[in-house]
Design a protein around this motif. Sequence first.
Motif, PDB file in Angstrom:
ATOM      1  N   TRP A  42      27.113  15.159  35.548  1.00  0.00           N
ATOM      2  CA  TRP A  42      28.014  15.658  36.589  1.00  0.00           C
ATOM      3  C   TRP A  42      28.240  17.161  36.392  1.00  0.00           C
ATOM      4  CZ3 TRP A  42      31.899  11.563  34.540  1.00  0.00           C
ATOM      5  CH2 TRP A  42      31.424  10.275  34.829  1.00  0.00           C
ATOM      6  N   LEU A  45      36.024  14.960  40.369  1.00  0.00           N
ATOM      7  CA  LEU A  45      34.643  14.484  40.293  1.00  0.00           C
ATOM      8  C   LEU A  45      34.417  13.154  40.993  1.00  0.00           C
ATOM      9  CD1 LEU A  45      33.794  15.266  36.551  1.00  0.00           C
ATOM     10  CD2 LEU A  45      32.754  16.343  38.559  1.00  0.00           C
ATOM     11  N   SER A  64      32.408  12.978  44.396  1.00  0.00           N
ATOM     12  CA  SER A  64      30.987  13.326  44.369  1.00  0.00           C
ATOM     13  C   SER A  64      30.161  12.325  43.575  1.00  0.00           C
ATOM     14  CB  SER A  64      30.795  14.731  43.802  1.00  0.00           C
ATOM     15  OG  SER A  64      31.294  14.808  42.481  1.00  0.00           O
ATOM     16  N   VAL A  65      30.755  11.723  42.507  1.00  0.00           N
ATOM     17  CA  VAL A  65      29.994  10.751  41.696  1.00  0.00           C
ATOM     18  C   VAL A  65      30.180   9.322  42.187  1.00  0.00           C
ATOM     19  CG1 VAL A  65      30.169  12.283  39.715  1.00  0.00           C
ATOM     20  CG2 VAL A  65      31.811  10.420  39.943  1.00  0.00           C
TER      21      VAL A  65
END
Length: 549
Positions: A19, A49, A52-53
């Motif tokens: 990441w 995060l 996006s992950v």
Amino acid sequence: MLLDVLGEALADAARQNGWEPPSGESRVPLEVPRDPSHGDLATNLALLLSKSVKRPPREVAQKLIDSLPVGKDVLAGVDIAGPGFINFRLAPPALHGVLLEVLRDGERYGRSNDGAGLPAMVEYVSANPTGPMNVVNARAAAIGDALVRLLAATGHDAKSEFYVNDSGRQVDLLGLSFQARYREHIGRPGAFPEDGYQGAYVTELAAEFPPDEAEAGLADPKAQRFRQWSLERMLAWQRADLEHYGMRFDVWFRESALHAGGKLEAALAELTARGHVFESEGAQWFRSTAFGDEKDRVLVRSNGEPTYFLADIAYHRDKWERGFKKVIDLWGPDHHGHVHRLQSALVALGLPEGFLEVMIVQFVKLLSGGEPVKMSKRAGEFITLRELVDEVGADNARYFFLMRSATTPLDFDLDLAKKQSDENPAYYVQYAHARIASLVRYAEGHGIEAPKDPASRVGLLDAPEELAVLKELALFPDMVRGAARAREPHRIPAYLARCSESFHRFYHVHRVVTDDRARSEARLLLCLAARRVLANGLGLLGVSAPERM
């Protein structure tokens, strides 16, 4: 620096999981939780995060914790709170390392090279040379000076500048006003100019006009001799008042130099060549509507006279030509509407977006006995900068002006600023420094000095109050960086208040000089480190760090 270590470790942990931290920087920002029970530091990285992950924030948080490349010598505990915040508790060995770092770096503790030598200039105060400085000027001066200090502390090649508006109608009116008051002084009164300067200072200074120049000056309908003399006299007065306040500028730049050097014509020609100027009704206009302005703006009037707008454009183009890559201007709230159009004109000239930043400094209301102070004891119209400094002292004035964001109107309590007690925020911090200096003198008088090997003693600092002081010292470098980046000097007084509070609490619970020599030496080291950080912080404000009070 401890926060750098932890922030970089978080960035590494994210990358170990494939990441990329949202900021794309080498370290992740950390915050101090509002509730101390939540730990010493916290991050919302997992929340940032998670989108996006495409994983739940708490799951991301656990992955980050499992991948953290730091040991128990840095962190005493890590936990996940709420929707996915990660809270950290710093280990005593890491805090002991902070103390050693402070002692090693001394005056340089808290400084960084974030700016990488970028040439930066802060222009502030820049009051018209038509009267004495007032309290709004005093606030802008404190903020501007602190910004220069912050930029220098973060690795910028920072300079300060005062722009002297010595061209145009206002200075012409000043000369005519002085001429009229001089006529009254010698018993040959004449008409006073419409919109002239009525302040008592004009009458007082007119009496000082050199008699050998009087006849020629009186015969001139434009009062050029009076204009030049009064201009230089007012500038000398302003400079003296600022120095009385502890302010010195690297450059006093005169608008007349722009006119004499053809800078206005050059800027106009460049804008014209780039297709941003048109003629209408005999005047020349900048197409500011092409940049989102509500209307186009005049650069040269139909009578051929340039506007202040064109002078401002030429002035800021000159700043770029002098090599500055970042310029920060401090303006009053009545100039708010001018910001976007000037920035647009500079972009139209080919200068990079973001070259010019403008901070709006809001008004000040002086209070005494809870009531607004309206009249000056001397000038009859406003409270002057010198009156304020004479009333409360330069240190108190600076500190009070810097306690609030520049974008917030400020109520300045004169009574509070004069108090020599813990109620006065400036006194509270300065007294913490003076108290530590007294403790150091007392310890040395009893044969307790800093050990040659500080690392052999710092491990003895294990009491909660001792560790609390060390935690505050650990935050100082990050606070300086944050204040510089956000252009928010008011973060410094807030930090200094917390740091002082933590030391006062330690002082009231623990004796520094005891029968245990080793522990006394350890606490002396703590005192020396706290004194150094308080002095460094006060120095960023331009406020003294007294040894005795």
